[in-house]
Design an enzyme around this catalytic site. Sequence first.
Site, PDB file in Angstrom:
ATOM      1  N   GLY A 131     -35.663  68.995 -37.966  1.00 13.41           N
ATOM      2  CA  GLY A 131     -37.090  68.786 -38.227  1.00 13.41           C
ATOM      3  C   GLY A 131     -37.869  69.905 -37.563  1.00 13.41           C
ATOM      4  O   GLY A 131     -37.330  70.975 -37.273  1.00 13.41           O
ATOM      5  N   ARG A 132     -39.145  69.641 -37.293  1.00 11.80           N
ATOM      6  CA  ARG A 132     -39.994  70.704 -36.718  1.00 11.80           C
ATOM      7  C   ARG A 132     -39.412  71.250 -35.420  1.00 11.80           C
ATOM      8  O   ARG A 132     -39.308  72.460 -35.238  1.00 11.80           O
ATOM      9  CB  ARG A 132     -41.381  70.161 -36.401  1.00 11.80           C
ATOM     10  CG  ARG A 132     -42.175  69.671 -37.579  1.00 11.80           C
ATOM     11  CD  ARG A 132     -43.517  69.177 -37.060  1.00 11.80           C
ATOM     12  NE  ARG A 132     -44.276  68.497 -38.073  1.00 11.80           N
ATOM     13  CZ  ARG A 132     -44.150  67.209 -38.359  1.00 11.80           C
ATOM     14  NH1 ARG A 132     -43.301  66.455 -37.704  1.00 11.80           N
ATOM     15  NH2 ARG A 132     -44.890  66.659 -39.303  1.00 11.80           N
ATOM     16  N   ILE A 133     -39.045  70.340 -34.505  1.00 12.75           N
ATOM     17  CA  ILE A 133     -38.607  70.803 -33.177  1.00 12.75           C
ATOM     18  C   ILE A 133     -37.219  71.451 -33.275  1.00 12.75           C
ATOM     19  O   ILE A 133     -36.985  72.518 -32.693  1.00 12.75           O
ATOM     20  CB  ILE A 133     -38.652  69.645 -32.150  1.00 12.75           C
ATOM     21  CG1 ILE A 133     -40.104  69.161 -31.997  1.00 12.75           C
ATOM     22  CG2 ILE A 133     -38.081  70.088 -30.804  1.00 12.75           C
ATOM     23  CD1 ILE A 133     -40.292  67.933 -31.123  1.00 12.75           C
ATOM     24  N   SER A 152     -29.299  67.513 -41.115  1.00 10.00           N
ATOM     25  CA  SER A 152     -30.567  67.001 -41.647  1.00 10.00           C
ATOM     26  C   SER A 152     -30.217  66.074 -42.800  1.00 10.00           C
ATOM     27  O   SER A 152     -29.148  66.214 -43.400  1.00 10.00           O
ATOM     28  CB  SER A 152     -31.479  68.132 -42.110  1.00 10.00           C
ATOM     29  OG  SER A 152     -30.841  68.895 -43.099  1.00 10.00           O
ATOM     30  N   ARG A 153     -31.118  65.130 -43.057  1.00  6.06           N
ATOM     31  CA  ARG A 153     -30.866  64.169 -44.135  1.00  6.06           C
ATOM     32  C   ARG A 153     -30.676  64.868 -45.473  1.00  6.06           C
ATOM     33  O   ARG A 153     -29.788  64.565 -46.235  1.00  6.06           O
ATOM     34  CB  ARG A 153     -32.046  63.226 -44.284  1.00  6.06           C
ATOM     35  CG  ARG A 153     -32.043  62.094 -43.321  1.00  6.06           C
ATOM     36  CD  ARG A 153     -33.330  61.323 -43.566  1.00  6.06           C
ATOM     37  NE  ARG A 153     -33.676  60.539 -42.418  1.00  6.06           N
ATOM     38  CZ  ARG A 153     -33.336  59.258 -42.263  1.00  6.06           C
ATOM     39  NH1 ARG A 153     -32.646  58.646 -43.181  1.00  6.06           N
ATOM     40  NH2 ARG A 153     -33.697  58.606 -41.190  1.00  6.06           N
ATOM     41  N   ALA A 212     -35.445  64.442 -26.736  1.00  4.31           N
ATOM     42  CA  ALA A 212     -36.042  63.596 -27.783  1.00  4.31           C
ATOM     43  C   ALA A 212     -36.373  62.210 -27.216  1.00  4.31           C
ATOM     44  O   ALA A 212     -37.498  61.994 -26.730  1.00  4.31           O
ATOM     45  CB  ALA A 212     -35.099  63.529 -28.970  1.00  4.31           C
ATOM     46  N   ARG A 213     -35.422  61.292 -27.281  1.00  2.00           N
ATOM     47  CA  ARG A 213     -35.628  59.965 -26.702  1.00  2.00           C
ATOM     48  C   ARG A 213     -34.333  59.516 -26.026  1.00  2.00           C
ATOM     49  O   ARG A 213     -33.233  59.711 -26.567  1.00  2.00           O
ATOM     50  CB  ARG A 213     -35.987  58.953 -27.796  1.00  2.00           C
ATOM     51  CG  ARG A 213     -37.439  59.020 -28.246  1.00  2.00           C
ATOM     52  CD  ARG A 213     -38.424  58.590 -27.164  1.00  2.00           C
ATOM     53  NE  ARG A 213     -39.811  58.647 -27.595  1.00  2.00           N
ATOM     54  CZ  ARG A 213     -40.618  59.702 -27.459  1.00  2.00           C
ATOM     55  NH1 ARG A 213     -40.174  60.805 -26.877  1.00  2.00           N
ATOM     56  NH2 ARG A 213     -41.867  59.652 -27.873  1.00  2.00           N
ATOM     57  N   GLU A 242     -36.921  54.475 -19.074  1.00  2.00           N
ATOM     58  CA  GLU A 242     -37.807  55.264 -18.211  1.00  2.00           C
ATOM     59  C   GLU A 242     -38.811  54.365 -17.496  1.00  2.00           C
ATOM     60  O   GLU A 242     -39.279  53.397 -18.109  1.00  2.00           O
ATOM     61  CB  GLU A 242     -38.564  56.303 -19.062  1.00  2.00           C
ATOM     62  CG  GLU A 242     -37.636  57.328 -19.626  1.00  2.00           C
ATOM     63  CD  GLU A 242     -38.354  58.347 -20.523  1.00  2.00           C
ATOM     64  OE1 GLU A 242     -39.590  58.383 -20.538  1.00  2.00           O
ATOM     65  OE2 GLU A 242     -37.638  59.099 -21.196  1.00  2.00           O
ATOM     66  N   HIS A 260     -39.237  63.639 -18.320  1.00  2.00           N
ATOM     67  CA  HIS A 260     -39.953  63.540 -19.610  1.00  2.00           C
ATOM     68  C   HIS A 260     -41.162  64.492 -19.639  1.00  2.00           C
ATOM     69  O   HIS A 260     -42.316  64.049 -19.757  1.00  2.00           O
ATOM     70  CB  HIS A 260     -40.390  62.094 -19.886  1.00  2.00           C
ATOM     71  CG  HIS A 260     -40.637  61.836 -21.350  1.00  2.00           C
ATOM     72  ND1 HIS A 260     -40.447  60.626 -21.952  1.00  2.00           N
ATOM     73  CD2 HIS A 260     -41.090  62.667 -22.346  1.00  2.00           C
ATOM     74  CE1 HIS A 260     -40.762  60.697 -23.237  1.00  2.00           C
ATOM     75  NE2 HIS A 260     -41.158  61.932 -23.508  1.00  2.00           N
ATOM     76  N   ILE A 261     -40.854  65.775 -19.547  1.00  2.00           N
ATOM     77  CA  ILE A 261     -41.927  66.782 -19.512  1.00  2.00           C
ATOM     78  C   ILE A 261     -41.887  67.696 -20.746  1.00  2.00           C
ATOM     79  O   ILE A 261     -42.415  68.804 -20.715  1.00  2.00           O
ATOM     80  CB  ILE A 261     -41.865  67.639 -18.224  1.00  2.00           C
ATOM     81  CG1 ILE A 261     -40.457  68.235 -18.023  1.00  2.00           C
ATOM     82  CG2 ILE A 261     -42.298  66.830 -17.010  1.00  2.00           C
ATOM     83  CD1 ILE A 261     -40.402  69.333 -16.974  1.00  2.00           C
ATOM     84  N   GLY A 262     -41.246  67.217 -21.816  1.00  2.00           N
ATOM     85  CA  GLY A 262     -41.095  68.054 -23.014  1.00  2.00           C
ATOM     86  C   GLY A 262     -42.400  68.651 -23.516  1.00  2.00           C
ATOM     87  O   GLY A 262     -42.446  69.796 -23.955  1.00  2.00           O
TER      88      GLY A 262
HETATM   89  C1  DGY Z   1     -43.502  62.921 -27.731  1.00  2.00           C
HETATM   90  O1  DGY Z   1     -44.483  63.500 -28.175  1.00  2.00           O
HETATM   91  O2  DGY Z   1     -42.854  62.113 -28.401  1.00  2.00           O
HETATM   92  C2  DGY Z   1     -43.132  63.243 -26.347  1.00  2.00           C
HETATM   93  O3  DGY Z   1     -42.037  62.533 -25.898  1.00  2.00           O
HETATM   94  C3  DGY Z   1     -44.302  63.069 -25.421  1.00  2.00           C
HETATM   95  O4  DGY Z   1     -44.187  64.092 -24.517  1.00  2.00           O
END
Ligand code: DGY
Length: 295
Positions: A131-133, A152-153, A212-213, A242, A260-262
């Site tokens: 995706g974008r990221i 990717s899908r 991501a998560r 978290e 979580h500083i992305g």
């Molecule tokens: C998001 O945008 O999903 C990030 O985890 C927040 O920093």
Amino acid sequence: MLAERFDVEEGGDLRRQAAGAAALVADPTVPVDGELLDAAGDTLRVVANFAVGYDNIDVEACRARGVVVTNTPDVLTNANAALAVALMLAAARRLGEAERLVRAGRWTGWEPGQLLGRELSGTVVGILGLGRIGRRVAELLRGFDVSLLGTSRSPHPDVEQRLAVDRVSFDELVGRSDFVTLHVPLSEETRHLIDDDALARFKPGAILVNTARGGLIDSAALVSALRAGRLAGAGLDVYENEPKVPQELAELENVVLAPHIGSATATTRDAMASLVAENVIAVLEGHDPVTPVWR
Ligand code: DGY
């Protein structure tokens, strides 16, 4: 931006404050579930998430109540992708360990065999989710002379060609990659995508990165794989529960941990805040939202 136009209440008891609100601004730490939506009541028109990921929001419950949901795509793409690359390098070059050594006053001087890490150049990097990221990670890695695999899908031959990424299956990606970086949203389908079974199929000695998560990874399985040396290291910015970080992970030298500083650059957080406000204003003033999660 919001305070210039509306009455804004911040912090405090969310359920009480939600009552009668026209908009809710949430962030990834705020679960927006049916109960909160009910507490807000019929006045609620928009939930604007201060994040691109919106797994904290019960989107179906919002849809059923006719409440618009918005997120903050694009503005944080570069910041998140850059952190993924930083964690790749940090884990490969053992920066966490190195910093701890210096700070503890245990560094006794240059040694030829000290803290030998791994090169990123010449390796295979697997991007789970183009995706974008994920695409931005591919762009940022251009100068590192790596081979790129991605999942990717659906195929996007033009993008794959432009980024020089080979689109492969999940199994092929984890089996061939020296670095695996996660860039898919968290959903019931992707929860624990990286579990014991998946880790058993990783290339031995790979490094796993997650900006991501946290829920994408079964942390117990990750700890076992790291302890067994099946994975050489990990760079993590996100965690299953978290702000709790499993003690077992914190004890492992070969794991680099970030809180979580992305998206945490001043420029990006400002842009996210503006987009959140623009979305709320658009909906409350009767226009289409700028970045709705569905159209
Ligand atoms: C998001 O945008 O999903 C990030 O985890 C927040 O920093």
